[in-house]
Enzyme design. Structure first.
Site, short mmCIF file in Angstrom:
data_model
loop_
_atom_site.label_atom_id
_atom_site.label_comp_id
_atom_site.label_asym_id
_atom_site.label_seq_id
_atom_site.Cartn_x
_atom_site.Cartn_y
_atom_site.Cartn_z
CG HIS A 44 -2.14 -0.84 1.11
ND1 HIS A 44 -3.13 -0.89 1.97
CD2 HIS A 44 -2.30 -1.79 -0.04
CE1 HIS A 44 -4.06 -2.06 1.72
NE2 HIS A 44 -3.46 -2.27 0.51
CD GLU A 53 -4.15 -0.85 7.18
OE1 GLU A 53 -4.55 0.04 7.55
OE2 GLU A 53 -4.57 -2.09 6.89
CG ASP A 96 -5.44 1.64 3.05
OD1 ASP A 96 -6.03 1.66 2.17
OD2 ASP A 96 -4.97 0.54 3.74
CG ASP A 131 -3.21 -5.50 7.76
OD1 ASP A 131 -2.88 -6.79 7.70
OD2 ASP A 131 -3.79 -5.08 6.71
CG ASP A 205 -7.56 -9.77 5.55
OD1 ASP A 205 -8.46 -10.13 4.91
OD2 ASP A 205 -6.68 -8.86 5.09
CE LYS A 230 -9.86 -6.94 4.03
NZ LYS A 230 -8.49 -7.42 3.17
CE LYS A 281 -7.19 -2.51 8.34
NZ LYS A 281 -6.55 -3.72 8.26
#
Length: 316
Positions: A44, A53, A96, A131, A205, A230, A281
């Site tokens: 990211h 993250e 993000d 994360d 995840d 998600k 989140k």
């Protein structure tokens, strides 16, 4: 939102979060603790940080509004600290909205965040979350923490056991309460070994993919203890409600999550309140597609008034 749903809500004359609560059998809406992205890495961001993250959780706030104030102030103090240490170029943001300073180690990133919390005056009121998104740097059965470094001489590979040792030390040195996807999506063995240590919330995840069969296996094998929901992975609101019930029955934590390539649609904010997931989140307090979700939660809290409950210290 589809037209039929808009018409149905108008007929019922209830807000969307209340309708979701009715569908899921929840009686009391809860404003979630935001997991606010402050440093971005992994796929990211363009820095050399392997993990995706570093997030802050304002669990010591008394309301969602105060949580966002704490998060935004800490975020901007972090910007100043990064600029002081590495210049304004270090303040570029990732996908993000988290800052992407050119740090390569977990500890250097965490130290920056710790300093920002201290400078903002919120010590003791903020917890940390990571994360890892380890699937993206798993090669064979090892993890390459230098997978983004250019011209690397000797790759920094770690075994699953060495990753567990690293996470254990990080949890001892920093106020980390949650680690998401610490191992590859198919590394059930090391995810379970780490989860068994009970050092923090271990979030599935890629491991779970919001899939009821994978969740069932993880519950049966005690592989992790939290679900990252998600909604576009599972596909429908009905199925999302069912997997949250699965997680609740197993006494797991649940995090309603945004995705990469987000739009300004704020549906997941209502979903988190309606399902009373207590964790949410949506990225950094930056960029319109992230702020849209946080702003919707602020509107919901304002609408609820004295009936609003913020999860806070009861975030799980």
């Amino acid at each position: 939102m589809q037209c039929w749903l808009c018409q149905w809500l108008l007929v019922k004359l209830v807000p969307l979060y209340k309708h979701i609560a009715d569908l899921s059998g929840k009686s009391d809406p809860v404003l979630p603790v935001p997991a606010i992205t402050v440093i971005s890495g992994g796929n990211h961001a363009g820095n050399n940080l392997a993990i995706q993250e570093i997030m802050i959780l304002p669990v010591g706030a008394c309301s969602f509004e105060e949580a966002m104030q704490i998060g935004a102030e800490t975020y901007h103090h972090l910007k100043c600290i990064i600029a002081e240490k590495s210049g304004s170029s270090g303040c570029n943001v990732g996908e993000d909205g988290g800052f992407a300073p050119n740090v390569s180690s977990f500890t250097k990133g965490l130290d920056l965040v710790k300093e920002a919390i201290d400078r903002a005056g919120y010590n003791g009121r903020i917890k940390l979350a990571l994360d890892i998104a380890a699937t993206q740097f798993c090669i064979g059965k090892k993890y390459d923490l230098d997978f983004k470094a250019p011209n690397k001489s000797g790759q920094n590979f770690k075994t699953g056991e060495e990753m567990i040792e690293m996470y254990t030390q990080l949890c001892a040195d920093y106020p980390i309460v949650s680690i998401e996807q610490p191992f590859d999506k198919d590394d059930w063995e090391h995810t379970k070994l780490f989860s068994d240590l009970r050092l923090c919330q271990v979030v599935g995840d890629d491991l779970l993919m919001s899939n009821p069969k994978r969740i069932e296996r993880a519950i049966h094998e005690s592989t992790c203890n939290a679900l990252l929901l998600k909604i576009n992975q599972i596909g429908t609101v009905t199925e999302a409600i069912e997997v949250v019930k699965q997680a609740n029955e197993a006494h797991w934590g649940v995090i309603v999550s945004h995705r990469s390539g987000e739009t300004e649609d704020s549906f997941i904010a209502d979903l988190a309140v309606g399902l009373a997931t207590r964790q949410f989140k949506a990225g950094a307090p930056c960029r319109g597609e992230r702020l849209a979700k946080y702003n919707q939660l602020l509107r919901i809290e304002e609408e609820l008034g004295n009936q609003a409950t913020y999860a806070g210290e009861n975030w799980r």
